[in-house]
Design a protein around this motif. Structure first.
Motif, PDB file in Angstrom:
ATOM      1  N   TRP A  58       0.845  -1.198   0.000  1.00  0.00           N
ATOM      2  CA  TRP A  58       0.000   0.000   0.000  1.00  0.00           C
ATOM      3  C   TRP A  58       0.886   1.256   0.000  1.00  0.00           C
ATOM      4  CZ3 TRP A  58      -4.651   1.795  -0.954  1.00  0.00           C
ATOM      5  CH2 TRP A  58      -5.037   3.049  -0.467  1.00  0.00           C
ATOM      6  N   ALA A  59       1.946   1.232   0.816  1.00  0.00           N
ATOM      7  CA  ALA A  59       2.871   2.373   0.853  1.00  0.00           C
ATOM      8  C   ALA A  59       3.543   2.549  -0.513  1.00  0.00           C
ATOM      9  CB  ALA A  59       3.920   2.158   1.937  1.00  0.00           C
ATOM     10  N   ARG A  62       1.119   4.139  -2.944  1.00  0.00           N
ATOM     11  CA  ARG A  62       0.987   5.577  -2.691  1.00  0.00           C
ATOM     12  C   ARG A  62       2.168   6.344  -3.284  1.00  0.00           C
ATOM     13  NH1 ARG A  62      -0.554   7.227   3.294  1.00  0.00           N
ATOM     14  NH2 ARG A  62      -0.609   9.212   2.172  1.00  0.00           N
ATOM     15  N   GLU A  63       3.371   5.766  -3.190  1.00  0.00           N
ATOM     16  CA  GLU A  63       4.541   6.429  -3.774  1.00  0.00           C
ATOM     17  C   GLU A  63       4.442   6.467  -5.300  1.00  0.00           C
ATOM     18  OE1 GLU A  63       8.291   5.042  -2.336  1.00  0.00           O
ATOM     19  OE2 GLU A  63       7.596   4.916  -0.244  1.00  0.00           O
ATOM     20  N   ARG A  65       1.639   6.514  -6.993  1.00  0.00           N
ATOM     21  CA  ARG A  65       0.588   7.499  -7.299  1.00  0.00           C
ATOM     22  C   ARG A  65       1.104   8.921  -7.150  1.00  0.00           C
ATOM     23  NH1 ARG A  65      -2.065   9.876  -9.770  1.00  0.00           N
ATOM     24  NH2 ARG A  65      -4.322  10.137  -9.905  1.00  0.00           N
ATOM     25  N   ALA A  66       2.006   9.141  -6.209  1.00  0.00           N
ATOM     26  CA  ALA A  66       2.546  10.486  -5.977  1.00  0.00           C
ATOM     27  C   ALA A  66       3.367  10.988  -7.154  1.00  0.00           C
ATOM     28  CB  ALA A  66       3.388  10.495  -4.698  1.00  0.00           C
ATOM     29  N   TYR A  87      -4.659  -1.645  -5.555  1.00  0.00           N
ATOM     30  CA  TYR A  87      -4.529  -0.419  -4.762  1.00  0.00           C
ATOM     31  C   TYR A  87      -4.561   0.819  -5.655  1.00  0.00           C
ATOM     32  CZ  TYR A  87      -3.056  -3.144  -0.632  1.00  0.00           C
ATOM     33  OH  TYR A  87      -2.994  -4.001   0.439  1.00  0.00           O
ATOM     34  N   MET A  91      -7.048   4.240  -6.133  1.00  0.00           N
ATOM     35  CA  MET A  91      -6.555   5.622  -6.202  1.00  0.00           C
ATOM     36  C   MET A  91      -6.861   6.267  -7.558  1.00  0.00           C
ATOM     37  SD  MET A  91      -2.806   4.973  -4.462  1.00  0.00           S
ATOM     38  CE  MET A  91      -2.632   4.024  -2.952  1.00  0.00           C
TER      39      MET A  91
END
Length: 344
Positions: A58-59, A62-63, A65-66, A87, A91
């Motif tokens: 998940w982390a 998120r990276e 997606r960033a 995931y 997003m």
């Protein structure tokens, strides 16, 4: 590592044939494979620590997606990457994967006919994943070659990709007679590994023909076995366990030829445009794993007359009873003759 190395020519094609930026997420140990590709950003992903388990993935998602990418292409398609795609979907990032051809590979193995058309290569499967995004990927006209400048002492000094340590090592070998031949007798499974006693005889045969032999393998057990093999032979040099992976890649780019099993070293050499003679035991190149740009004539096979159930599986992890000596059906004389033919 083989599947990862096979991505190299595809990324070269995508980045040279399209106005695009690619960020590649891969294990840190594999990052040096891609260091020479211009325009490619490589981010190492430690799945055993930082990104371990569902929370770690998940982390990672998120990276990703960033970075605000336009798309996420999964070129591994295993449980972890499927979770990451899930995931990223939450997003609202579009994702896709590629067709590994699992079903057709297994079907071909279960009813193998050497006369049947070969399946498309893994390189081409990767390429189709990019083409589905509207990108041009021409592998037919892609030429990979080593630009290290190592084939004569006059050009060694100007090799742009060589570190000083490797430069000194290669120059010391180039002052001696013969050609530089890499040999990587190990593979992930016994049915794809060349026997050590025959490997020793092959080294002796090739050195008697005036060549220098460089032995590649993993640190630890493989390095120990290769050191024992080379102990009483001149002009046989063990690289396993003595160089970093990045340095080994530089040395591979300096070879005149690589002898490999169905394993990563053959693909690494092919990425430099080095001729590769591949020994196929429990597996078969028609399933899509032949090193990039290599000729069919450079493929040597275990004897299906003696071992009619070959190939035994897609990846060589299955070995029927009585098949433990299948690699011995590829003779030292056969390999040495093919080496001389390719080098001629």
């Amino acid at each position: 590592m083989g599947d990862v190395a096979m991505l190299f020519p595809v990324l070269c094609a995508v980045l040279t044939q399209n106005d695009i930026k690619i960020t590649l997420f891969t294990r840190p140990v594999f990052a040096p494979i891609f260091s020479s590709i211009k325009g490619l950003e490589v981010i190492g992903v430690d799945l055993k620590k930082t990104y371990k388990g569902p929370l770690g993935l998940w982390a990672l998602a998120r990276e990703i997606r960033a970075l605000k990418p336009d798309h996420f292409l999964d070129l591994h398609d295993v449980l972890r990457t499927k979770i990451i795609r899930g995931y990223l979907g939450l997003m609202r990032l579009t994702t896709s994967t590629f067709d590994k051809g699992r079903a057709e590979k297994n079907k071909r193995v279960n009813a193998f006919d050497p006369a049947s058309p070969w399946l498309i290569s893994t390189h081409e499967r990767y390429a189709k994943g990019f083409r589905a995004l509207g990108l041009k990927v021409d592998l037919e006209n892609l030429s990979l070659h080593s630009d290290l400048g190592v084939h004569s002492e006059s050009t060694i000094e100007h090799g742009p990709g060589l570190s000083q340590e490797v430069l000194t090592f290669i120059k010391s070998l180039k002052t001696q007679s013969g050609r530089l031949i890499g040999f990587a007798p190990f593979a992930a499974y016994p049915g794809k590994t060349y026997p050590l006693d025959l490997s020793e005889k092959l080294c002796q045969t090739l050195t008697e023909q005036g060549h220098q032999i460089l032995l590649f393998g993993a640190p630890g057990y493989e390095a120990q076995q290769l050191s024992a093999l080379a102990e009483h032979q001149s002009n046989v040099h063990v690289l396993a366990g003595k160089w970093t992976f990045a340095h080994e890649l530089e040395i591979i780019g300096a070879l005149d030829l690589m002898i490999a099993m169905d394993s990563g070293n053959g693909h690494l050499a092919a990425n430099f445009g080095i001729p590769v003679v591949t020994l196929w035991g429990a597996t078969h190149p028609s399933l899509g794993f032949m090193p990039f740009g290599q000729e069919i004539e450079r493929q040597l096979y275990a004897d299906r007359g003696q071992y009619p159930e070959l190939p035994t599986s897609v990846y060589g992890n299955k070995l029927p009873q009585g098949y433990s000596d299948l690699m011995r059906s590829i003779s030292v004389a056969q390999i040495a003759a093919k080496v001389e033919e390719v080098l001629a």
